[in-house]
Design a protein around this motif. Structure first.
Motif, PDB file in Angstrom:
ATOM      1  N   GLU A  54       8.479  -1.702 -10.165  1.00 12.49           N
ATOM      2  CA  GLU A  54       9.843  -1.882  -9.682  1.00 12.49           C
ATOM      3  C   GLU A  54      10.252  -0.701  -8.814  1.00 12.49           C
ATOM      4  OE1 GLU A  54      12.315  -2.569 -13.129  1.00 12.49           O
ATOM      5  OE2 GLU A  54      11.902  -4.717 -13.034  1.00 12.49           O
ATOM      6  N   ASP A  55      11.202  -0.949  -7.927  1.00 12.48           N
ATOM      7  CA  ASP A  55      11.740   0.072  -7.018  1.00 12.48           C
ATOM      8  C   ASP A  55      10.634   0.783  -6.246  1.00 12.48           C
ATOM      9  OD1 ASP A  55      14.426  -0.422  -7.790  1.00 12.48           O
ATOM     10  OD2 ASP A  55      14.069   0.731  -9.625  1.00 12.48           O
ATOM     11  N   ALA A  56       9.689  -0.009  -5.729  1.00 19.68           N
ATOM     12  CA  ALA A  56       8.561   0.561  -4.978  1.00 19.68           C
ATOM     13  C   ALA A  56       8.011  -0.474  -4.008  1.00 19.68           C
ATOM     14  CB  ALA A  56       7.464   1.012  -5.942  1.00 19.68           C
ATOM     15  N   GLY A  74      12.521  -4.543  -5.850  1.00 24.04           N
ATOM     16  CA  GLY A  74      13.652  -3.812  -6.418  1.00 24.04           C
ATOM     17  C   GLY A  74      13.498  -3.850  -7.931  1.00 24.04           C
ATOM     18  N   THR A  75      14.499  -4.411  -8.614  1.00 19.42           N
ATOM     19  CA  THR A  75      14.384  -4.587 -10.060  1.00 19.42           C
ATOM     20  C   THR A  75      14.262  -6.072 -10.375  1.00 19.42           C
ATOM     21  OG1 THR A  75      16.776  -4.609 -10.272  1.00 19.42           O
ATOM     22  CG2 THR A  75      15.683  -2.493 -10.619  1.00 19.42           C
ATOM     23  N   LEU A  79      12.528  -9.193  -4.733  1.00 14.08           N
ATOM     24  CA  LEU A  79      11.424  -8.705  -3.902  1.00 14.08           C
ATOM     25  C   LEU A  79      11.385  -9.389  -2.559  1.00 14.08           C
ATOM     26  CD1 LEU A  79       8.900 -10.967  -4.037  1.00 14.08           C
ATOM     27  CD2 LEU A  79       8.710  -9.975  -6.279  1.00 14.08           C
ATOM     28  N   THR A  80      10.763  -8.689  -1.615  1.00 10.66           N
ATOM     29  CA  THR A  80      10.536  -9.179  -0.268  1.00 10.66           C
ATOM     30  C   THR A  80       9.081  -8.888   0.062  1.00 10.66           C
ATOM     31  OG1 THR A  80      12.791  -8.521   0.305  1.00 10.66           O
ATOM     32  CG2 THR A  80      11.340  -9.054   2.125  1.00 10.66           C
ATOM     33  N   ASP A 110       8.287   1.368   8.332  1.00  9.39           N
ATOM     34  CA  ASP A 110       8.986   1.682   7.096  1.00  9.39           C
ATOM     35  C   ASP A 110       8.456   0.749   6.006  1.00  9.39           C
ATOM     36  OD1 ASP A 110      11.156   1.231   5.033  1.00  9.39           O
ATOM     37  OD2 ASP A 110      12.056   2.859   6.187  1.00  9.39           O
ATOM     38  N   ALA A 111       8.025   1.307   4.877  1.00 13.43           N
ATOM     39  CA  ALA A 111       7.413   0.509   3.814  1.00 13.43           C
ATOM     40  C   ALA A 111       8.433  -0.292   3.004  1.00 13.43           C
ATOM     41  CB  ALA A 111       6.598   1.402   2.877  1.00 13.43           C
TER      42      ALA A 111
END
Length: 141
Positions: A54-56, A74-75, A79-80, A110-111
């Motif tokens: 998460e958050d990565a 995200g959490t 997600l994308t 940008d990741a």
């Protein structure tokens, strides 16, 4: 008079052939690695969502054609997904912290957003369709 085994024309091609083979060797498996870590590998059924932090941002290899996908999570189920290939010339990208780097011509993305940070690429990474089914992330074709 007998012809030599190696003609001048063929002798002149040897350096060009060697340079071409060297260039191909440089595009070997190490270009498919992403930064210092290999991408997560999904089996035919996908990858368990719990394996994606998460958050990565995480690169995932779904196999098949154009297998590398950047998952921005995200959490929870937020997600994308973006293509893991440079929009300039189609080279597999490598992840380095919060950026994706193109080893071919130096573009950077940008990741988290897929936006171009440094050219020659001019287009952001296209989104890739993914779905979560029974706790497993799958690429939608």
């Amino acid at each position: 008079m007998e012809r030599p085994c190696l003609s001048r024309r063929h002798a002149l091609l040897i350096p060009a052939t060697a340079a071409g083979l060297g260039g191909l060797a440089a595009c070997g498996p190490e270009d498919e690695g992403f930064g210092t870590a290999e991408p997560l590998r999904a089996d035919d059924g996908g990858i368990p969502l719990e394996e994606i932090p998460e958050d990565a941002s995480t690169l995932v290899n779904f196999g098949g054609q154009q297998p590398f996908v950047l998952i921005v999570r995200g959490t929870g189920d937020d997600l994308t997904a973006y293509s893991g290939y440079c929009t300039h010339n189609g080279c597999a990208l490598r992840q380095h912290e919060a950026e994706l780097d193109c080893p071919c011509h130096g573009s950077r993305f940008d990741a988290e957003t897929g936006e171009v940070l440094l050219g020659p690429a001019t287009r952001q990474l296209p989104e890739v369709k993914v779905a979560i089914e029974d706790g497993t992330l799958r690429r939608v074709r």
